[in-house]
Design a protein around this motif. Structure first.
Motif, short mmCIF file in Angstrom:
data_model
loop_
_atom_site.label_atom_id
_atom_site.label_comp_id
_atom_site.label_asym_id
_atom_site.label_seq_id
_atom_site.Cartn_x
_atom_site.Cartn_y
_atom_site.Cartn_z
N LYS A 1 -5.28 0.00 1.66
CA LYS A 1 -5.53 -1.13 0.75
C LYS A 1 -4.34 -1.31 -0.19
CE LYS A 1 -10.14 -2.20 1.10
NZ LYS A 1 -10.62 -3.57 1.34
N ASP B 1 0.32 2.33 -5.70
CA ASP B 1 0.42 0.97 -5.18
C ASP B 1 1.07 0.04 -6.22
OD1 ASP B 1 -0.89 1.97 -2.99
OD2 ASP B 1 -2.58 0.55 -3.06
N ASP C 1 0.87 -1.18 0.00
CA ASP C 1 0.00 0.00 0.00
C ASP C 1 0.90 1.22 0.00
OD1 ASP C 1 -1.92 1.95 0.42
OD2 ASP C 1 -2.00 1.58 2.59
N ASP D 1 0.11 4.29 -1.39
CA ASP D 1 -0.56 5.60 -1.28
C ASP D 1 -1.22 5.81 0.09
OD1 ASP D 1 -2.84 4.05 -1.41
OD2 ASP D 1 -3.39 4.66 -3.45
N ASP E 1 -3.77 4.39 1.73
CA ASP E 1 -5.21 4.36 2.01
C ASP E 1 -5.63 3.07 2.72
OD1 ASP E 1 -5.13 2.45 0.03
OD2 ASP E 1 -6.77 3.30 -1.16
CA CA Z 1 -3.39 1.81 -1.43
#
Ligand code: CA
Length: 441
Positions: free
Chosen positions: A231, A240, A225, A227, A229
């Motif tokens: 996920k 990602d 992950d 960035d 966030d």
């Molecule tokens: Ca992500």
């Protein structure tokens, strides 16, 4: 012989949608499946044919085996309900390219000016988020962007096969059972853990997914992950995707920070150079320099690169461009174990970084038909050279046999079979009247 590292992302690279095997330039990249089968998507399940009872029997056994590795059987049952084999996957798995494609043609397509321009733009516009990822993993930004470009055209072509169905097809068919089952289990795990919904798992016919074209197992092991966030999203997040490729190259492929991947070189033309050194032992730069090998275009070797053991490759034979390849060449091949692939990624990265492309000219070549590739292997075998199986794939073993044969004929021992050499081989082995002859187009 030059061998890829044991930690190869795909011992099964052959079932990816790109260039089979590590033949250098003699095997064509398969025709994109969209050209062969249309854009497809998740096809509606066809009516159950009698042959599907084999698939059903495999499926029931697979569900039981999956329960034994801890996946909830009811949920797996639900996810695989109504699933049928995909005939397009079997066709793609069995496809052998009819005509060879030259290295020059292949690279003109995969490292096109349009892709260099797009990559340069992505590299420049994305530097704010790409540079920290590159620094973190020690992999140059241009290498990450080049892989992104070649794998999915910067996220635009991720493939639209239903990955669960593709993997189930490969597993049920049997030849790729172990690969298909373990990857399918990983795909189910991704869905059940909630990393991605079932309908997002689209990709190539061989089950490579997302902007990075990761297998489900590589996703579980190496996706990150980047960035922030929460996920790991290799389907819709470019950060990602780039981060996952960087993590994969650093951790699985042992990318060597601060080193290059290859250097184009100029070989002596006075007849003194032994082309049989290609694909042979690796040596530091100074060893090659003693044999008259010069950097092409005056490209200097960094101290780190000069100390590494580098191997010589001649992707289009002695008359074409020559490269000394560094350990990072093999790191790229952890992504897809083909010399063609590593050259495409490396050369695209060089261009994105503003370095020149290949300076020597690629030779103009006559395409070689599958029947002639097999005939060449049969001729070598009948003359006493070990080519392994005569399957039309001109791999390391066939190239070594070719070098041995070339030495007996006082030819440059580059291991590279041209159309002309194949005719000479067939004639020497007395095969020309038995097997079809390629059109001399
Ligand atoms: Ca992500």
């Amino acid at each position: 012989m030059i061998e890829p590292p044991a930690a190869s992302r795909y011992a099964e690279a052959m079932y990816r949608r790109t260039f089979l095997a590590s033949t250098v330039g003699l095997i064509a990249a398969p025709i994109p499946y969209t050209q062969l089968y249309g854009t497809g998507g998740i096809a509606p399940p066809p009516p159950v044919a009698s042959g599907d009872s084999i698939f059903e029997a495999w499926k029931q056994g697979f569900i039981l085996r999956t329960a034994s590795v801890g996946l909830p059987m009811a949920r797996v049952n639900e996810l695989l309900a109504g699933l049928t084999p995909d005939p397009r996957v079997l066709a793609a798995d069995q496809r052998q390219p009819e005509l060879s494609r030259s290295m020059g043609d292949y690279l003109a397509g995969s490292v096109s000016q349009a892709r260099v321009n797009a990559g340069t733009r992505q590299r420049t516009e994305g530097s704010v988020w790409i540079d920290p990822i590159a620094e973190q993993h020690g992999v140059p930004a241009e290498i990450l962007v080049a892989i992104w470009g070649i794998e999915s055209n910067f996220g635009q072509n991720q493939g639209d096969y239903d990955v669960v169905r593709s993997l189930a097809t490969l597993a049920a068919e049997g030849r790729r059972r172990q690969f298909g089952e373990s990857q399918l289990q990983a795909a189910l795990k991704i869905i059940i853990r909630g990393d991605a919904p079932r309908e997002r798992l689209k990709g190539s016919w061989a089950g490579a997914m997302g902007q990075t074209q990761f297998t489900p197992e590589d996703y579980l092991n190496y996706a990150v992950d980047a960035d922030g966030d929460g996920k790991r999203d290799i389907w819709t997040s470019s950060a990602d995707s780039i981060g996952s490729s960087g993590n994969f190259l650093a951790r699985k492929a042992a990318w060597r920070r601060g080193q290059g991947w290859a250097k184009e070189v100029f070989l002596p033309t006075d007849g003194s150079f032994d082309y049989g050194l290609s694909e042979g032992e690796r040596h530091p730069w100074a060893w090659w320099a003693e044999r008259g090998v010069l950097p092409m275009g005056g490209q200097a070797w960094s101290p780190a690169d000069a100390e590494e053991a580098a191997g010589l490759i001649l992707p289009a034979g002695w008359s074409g461009p020559a490269f000394l390849i560094l350990p990072n060449h093999f790191a790229i091949r952890a992504y897809n174990n083909a010399t063609t692939y590593a050259l495409a990624v490396g050369l695209l990265a060089d261009r994105i970084a503003g370095r020149p492309g290949v300076l020597a000219a690629w030779p103009v070549e006559t395409p070689i038909a599958l029947a002639d590739r097999i005939a060449a292997q049969q001729a070598l075998a009948s003359l006493g050279f070990d080519v392994g199986e005569a399957d039309g794939v001109l791999g390391l073993k066939t190239r070594a046999a070719t070098r041995a044969w070339q030495r007996t004929r006082n030819m440059p021992a580059d291991g590279y079979l041209t159309f002309g050499l194949i005719q000479a081989l067939k004639s020497q082995a007395g095969l020309s009247s038995v097997l079809p002859v390629s059109p001399a187009s």
